[in-house]
Design an enzyme around this catalytic site. Structure first.
Site, PDB file in Angstrom:
ATOM      1  N   PRO A   1       0.931  -1.260  -0.013  1.00  0.00           N
ATOM      2  CA  PRO A   1       0.035  -0.021   0.019  1.00  0.00           C
ATOM      3  C   PRO A   1       0.797   1.113   0.052  1.00  0.00           C
ATOM      4  O   PRO A   1       1.682   1.455   1.087  1.00  0.00           O
ATOM      5  CB  PRO A   1      -0.781  -0.130   1.236  1.00  0.00           C
ATOM      6  CG  PRO A   1      -0.011  -0.909   2.101  1.00  0.00           C
ATOM      7  CD  PRO A   1       0.741  -1.887   1.191  1.00  0.00           C
TER       8      PRO A   1
ATOM      9  N   GLN B   1      -5.401  -1.978   2.956  1.00  0.00           N
ATOM     10  CA  GLN B   1      -4.780  -1.576   3.947  1.00  0.00           C
ATOM     11  C   GLN B   1      -5.528  -0.658   4.920  1.00  0.00           C
ATOM     12  O   GLN B   1      -6.295   0.091   4.521  1.00  0.00           O
ATOM     13  CB  GLN B   1      -3.496  -0.907   3.551  1.00  0.00           C
ATOM     14  CG  GLN B   1      -2.681  -0.377   4.807  1.00  0.00           C
ATOM     15  CD  GLN B   1      -2.950   0.997   5.028  1.00  0.00           C
ATOM     16  OE1 GLN B   1      -3.336   1.957   4.305  1.00  0.00           O
ATOM     17  NE2 GLN B   1      -2.472   1.432   6.331  1.00  0.00           N
TER      18      GLN B   1
ATOM     19  N   TYR C   1      -5.673   2.163   8.188  1.00  0.00           N
ATOM     20  CA  TYR C   1      -5.261   2.872   9.393  1.00  0.00           C
ATOM     21  C   TYR C   1      -6.390   3.154  10.098  1.00  0.00           C
ATOM     22  O   TYR C   1      -7.631   3.768   9.757  1.00  0.00           O
ATOM     23  CB  TYR C   1      -4.882   4.507   8.824  1.00  0.00           C
ATOM     24  CG  TYR C   1      -3.375   4.243   8.235  1.00  0.00           C
ATOM     25  CD1 TYR C   1      -2.425   3.997   8.758  1.00  0.00           C
ATOM     26  CD2 TYR C   1      -3.462   5.042   7.067  1.00  0.00           C
ATOM     27  CE1 TYR C   1      -0.956   3.857   8.311  1.00  0.00           C
ATOM     28  CE2 TYR C   1      -1.872   5.040   6.584  1.00  0.00           C
ATOM     29  CZ  TYR C   1      -0.899   4.644   7.096  1.00  0.00           C
ATOM     30  OH  TYR C   1       0.351   4.608   6.379  1.00  0.00           O
TER      31      TYR C   1
ATOM     32  N   LYS D   1       0.545  -5.409   9.647  1.00  0.00           N
ATOM     33  CA  LYS D   1       1.738  -4.809   9.010  1.00  0.00           C
ATOM     34  C   LYS D   1       2.282  -3.859   9.859  1.00  0.00           C
ATOM     35  O   LYS D   1       1.842  -3.045  10.305  1.00  0.00           O
ATOM     36  CB  LYS D   1       1.205  -4.070   7.698  1.00  0.00           C
ATOM     37  CG  LYS D   1       2.237  -3.296   7.074  1.00  0.00           C
ATOM     38  CD  LYS D   1       1.816  -2.724   5.473  1.00  0.00           C
ATOM     39  CE  LYS D   1       2.924  -2.120   4.850  1.00  0.00           C
ATOM     40  NZ  LYS D   1       2.968  -0.778   5.084  1.00  0.00           N
TER      41      LYS D   1
ATOM     42  N   ASP E   1       8.547  -6.299   3.653  1.00  0.00           N
ATOM     43  CA  ASP E   1       8.954  -5.182   2.719  1.00  0.00           C
ATOM     44  C   ASP E   1       9.799  -4.386   3.449  1.00  0.00           C
ATOM     45  O   ASP E   1      10.378  -4.258   4.743  1.00  0.00           O
ATOM     46  CB  ASP E   1       7.357  -4.504   2.307  1.00  0.00           C
ATOM     47  CG  ASP E   1       7.185  -3.574   3.426  1.00  0.00           C
ATOM     48  OD1 ASP E   1       7.708  -3.041   4.349  1.00  0.00           O
ATOM     49  OD2 ASP E   1       5.747  -3.527   3.382  1.00  0.00           O
ATOM     50  N   GLY E   2      10.491  -3.533   2.603  1.00  0.00           N
ATOM     51  CA  GLY E   2      11.462  -2.534   2.817  1.00  0.00           C
ATOM     52  C   GLY E   2      12.756  -2.788   2.036  1.00  0.00           C
ATOM     53  O   GLY E   2      13.663  -3.583   2.530  1.00  0.00           O
ATOM     54  N   GLY E   3      12.991  -2.063   1.173  1.00  0.00           N
ATOM     55  CA  GLY E   3      14.300  -1.898   0.427  1.00  0.00           C
ATOM     56  C   GLY E   3      14.565  -2.842  -0.542  1.00  0.00           C
ATOM     57  O   GLY E   3      15.694  -2.849  -1.057  1.00  0.00           O
TER      58      GLY E   3
ATOM     59  N   GLY F   1       7.243  -1.264  -2.387  1.00  0.00           N
ATOM     60  CA  GLY F   1       6.431   0.209  -2.233  1.00  0.00           C
ATOM     61  C   GLY F   1       6.873   1.309  -3.252  1.00  0.00           C
ATOM     62  O   GLY F   1       6.480   1.173  -4.350  1.00  0.00           O
TER      63      GLY F   1
HETATM   64  C1  LIG Z   1       4.781   7.434  -0.570  1.00  0.00           C
HETATM   65  C2  LIG Z   1       4.755   5.976   0.537  1.00  0.00           C
HETATM   66  C3  LIG Z   1       3.548   6.182   0.729  1.00  0.00           C
HETATM   67  C4  LIG Z   1       3.196   4.889   1.704  1.00  0.00           C
HETATM   68  N1  LIG Z   1       1.719   4.950   2.149  1.00  0.00           N
HETATM   69  C5  LIG Z   1       1.419   3.756   2.854  1.00  0.00           C
HETATM   70  C6  LIG Z   1       0.108   3.620   3.419  1.00  0.00           C
HETATM   71  O1  LIG Z   1      -0.654   4.355   3.120  1.00  0.00           O
HETATM   72  N2  LIG Z   1      -0.032   2.690   4.292  1.00  0.00           N
HETATM   73  C7  LIG Z   1       0.891   1.741   4.677  1.00  0.00           C
HETATM   74  O2  LIG Z   1       0.502   0.672   5.288  1.00  0.00           O
HETATM   75  N3  LIG Z   1       2.290   1.838   3.977  1.00  0.00           N
HETATM   76  C8  LIG Z   1       2.457   2.711   3.216  1.00  0.00           C
HETATM   77  N4  LIG Z   1       3.628   2.969   2.811  1.00  0.00           N
HETATM   78  C9  LIG Z   1       4.681   1.832   3.166  1.00  0.00           C
HETATM   79  C10 LIG Z   1       4.844   0.828   2.089  1.00  0.00           C
HETATM   80  O3  LIG Z   1       3.498  -0.020   2.116  1.00  0.00           O
HETATM   81  C11 LIG Z   1       5.683  -0.340   2.473  1.00  0.00           C
HETATM   82  O4  LIG Z   1       5.921  -0.677   3.822  1.00  0.00           O
HETATM   83  C12 LIG Z   1       7.150   0.475   2.166  1.00  0.00           C
HETATM   84  O5  LIG Z   1       7.271   1.164   0.882  1.00  0.00           O
HETATM   85  C13 LIG Z   1       8.131  -0.585   1.768  1.00  0.00           C
HETATM   86  O6  LIG Z   1       9.480  -0.163   1.486  1.00  0.00           O
HETATM   87  P1  LIG Z   1      10.141   0.127   0.084  1.00  0.00           P
HETATM   88  O7  LIG Z   1       9.510   1.368  -0.304  1.00  0.00           O
HETATM   89  O8  LIG Z   1      11.546   0.287   0.420  1.00  0.00           O
HETATM   90  O9  LIG Z   1       9.741  -0.852  -0.850  1.00  0.00           O
HETATM   91  C14 LIG Z   1       4.105   4.057   2.143  1.00  0.00           C
HETATM   92  C15 LIG Z   1       5.187   3.991   1.603  1.00  0.00           C
HETATM   93  C16 LIG Z   1       5.747   5.160   0.657  1.00  0.00           C
HETATM   94  C17 LIG Z   1       7.163   5.191   0.070  1.00  0.00           C
END
Ligand SMILES: Cc1cc2nc3c(=O)[nH]c(=O)nc-3n(C[C@H](O)[C@H](O)[C@H](O)COP(=O)(O)O)c2cc1C
Length: 399
Positions: free
Chosen positions: A121, A171, A173, A268, A323-325, A346
């Site tokens: 998301p 997702q 909040y 999450k 997730d992450g990176g 993301g």
């Molecule tokens: C611009 C942006 C907006 C995001 N918005 C949400 C969100 O609305 N809800 C949520 O659970 N995570 C949100 N995330 C986190 C992503 O779901 C995810 O955990 C994260 O982007 C993963 O890391 P990556 O960007 O390095 O792949 C957001 C991330 C970014 C970069």
């Protein structure tokens, strides 16, 4: 010749660099790639990896919008740790296995997908391209990826579910007003979402300095677009005095949600084994190891580094996503070997969206799927289930 008009030779060298396994420094690499873009890439098919797509998105998007996409928190230490953490783990390939056929499909809580890479998301995708979440959903459908839609999406959940053409997850909040939470759950369920993914890593506030800096450098007038209209998911809800952050939320929320929805509940934002065990005990159907892409608390710990203790605590009882990176197929391979059932991205697909709309998202998915397939073949694994702990070495704390 200006710095932004590299010679063809230089560009070829940078392309070589882009493919080089020797190069692990993300920021140095991103800078090199950015310089190479003086010679414009005009077709998604010309882009050879996620880092190039990032540089293109940076060029095309207004600074404030790219700043929102790129930012971490505080000094962006966790954001960097998300990349650096991968260097702690090394792939252990096996030889002389018949890898002429490989199968990358998965099934997550009853939802099938052709790839273990999930679209995480990400809010406000209308800020990256007019295709917005519909572009992402159509790309996910075209390439067989599972998708999770943000509460903060620019597009109504009903339209996104239709564009994806298969069950998506929503997702959430959870607001600090329960009736609003219930209304959102009911709407997502009615739209056909099969799971709700509750984000628990933002109980209140964050310090996004990179975003603040880039917004400061943006000279455009933003009021025409930022009209103060609520996001589609919040339309029709009486949110006066309510907030999307709920600092009073506890583990009891899982049971409460299950009383009002038949969607499966995914948590999450888990980073430690204790919380993973609590999630299982509290009835979660799956968890996502996540530090919100380095956008929640500045822990300094990469997401991939959290995975071993979380996977051990869960011990196969429920699916563990992470997730992450993730920017390379080998990153995905390492997470699967360490016990993840699927891997979320993301920013990468939003770089594609920002650079080329839906076609850019498709290109990012193609690139990552191709890299993953190469890693699988090269390591002697023919299915996602076959990628186990024998295929990864943990060399301990990163240096
Ligand atoms: C611009 C942006 C907006 C995001 N918005 C949400 C969100 O609305 N809800 C949520 O659970 N995570 C949100 N995330 C986190 C992503 O779901 C995810 O955990 C994260 O982007 C993963 O890391 P990556 O960007 O390095 O792949 C957001 C991330 C970014 C970069």
């Amino acid at each position: 010749m200006s710095q932004h008009q590299p010679t063809t030779q230089r560009r070829q060298f940078l392309k070589y660099l882009a493919a080089s396994p020797l190069l692990t420094s993300y920021s140095a690499f991103a800078q090199e790639v950015e310089e190479a873009l003086g010679e414009r890439l005009t077709e998604p098919g010309e882009v050879i990896n996620v880092f190039e797509m990032e540089a293109l998105a940076r060029e095309k998007l207004p600074p404030a919008h790219f700043g929102y996409l790129a930012t971490g928190v505080d000094s962006d230490e966790t954001l960097r740790a998300n990349r650096e953490g991968f260097s702690r783990f090394q792939i252990k390939p096996r030889r002389l296995v018949d890898v002429s056929e490989i199968d990358t499909s998965i099934n997550l809580l009853g939802t099938g997908a052709g790839s273990p890479i999930v679209l995480c998301p990400v809010g406000s995708q209308g800020a990256y391209h007019a295709d917005a979440e519909l572009g992402s959903a159509r790309a996910a459908a075209a390439k067989g990826h599972h998708m999770i839609l943000s509460t903060q999406a620019s597009t109504p959940v009903e339209a996104v579910a239709e564009a994806r053409g298969a069950p998506i997850w929503h997702q959430l909040y959870a607001t600090n007003r329960w009736e609003n939470t219930v209304q959102m759950l009911q709407r997502a369920e009615a739209a056909g979402c099969t799971a709700v993914c509750l984000t628990v890593d933002l109980p209140g506030g964050r310090n996004t300095e990179t975003q603040a800096r880039m917004t400061r450098s943006d000279t455009r007038t933003c009021t025409a677009c930022h009209t103060g209209q609520p996001k589609p998911m919040l339309e029709g809800l009486d949110m006066r005095g309510a907030s999307l952050n709920n600092p009073a939320m506890t583990w009891k929320v899982i049971g409460r949600m299950k009383e009002v929805t038949s969607m499966q509940v995914v948590i999450k934002g888990i980073e430690v084994g204790f919380d993973a065990a609590m999630a299982v005990q509290s009835g979660a159907d799956a968890i996502v190891v996540s530090n919100h892409g380095g956008r929640a608390v500045e822990t300094g710990r990469g997401s991939i580094e959290c995975l071993p203790e979380v996977a051990a605590a869960v011990n196969g009882r429920i699916p563990v996503l992470i997730d992450g990176g993730f920017r390379r197929g080998t990153d995905v391979f390492k997470a699967l070997a360490l016990g993840a059932s699927a891997v979320g991205i993301g920013r990468p697909y939003c770089f594609g969206l920002g650079a080329f709309g839906q076609a850019g998202v498709e290109r990012v998915l193609d690139l990552l799927n191709r890299e993953l397939a190469i890693a699988m073949r090269g390591s002697g694994t023919t299915s996602i289930a076959a990628i186990g702990p024998d295929y990864v070495h943990d060399r301990g704390r990163r240096v």
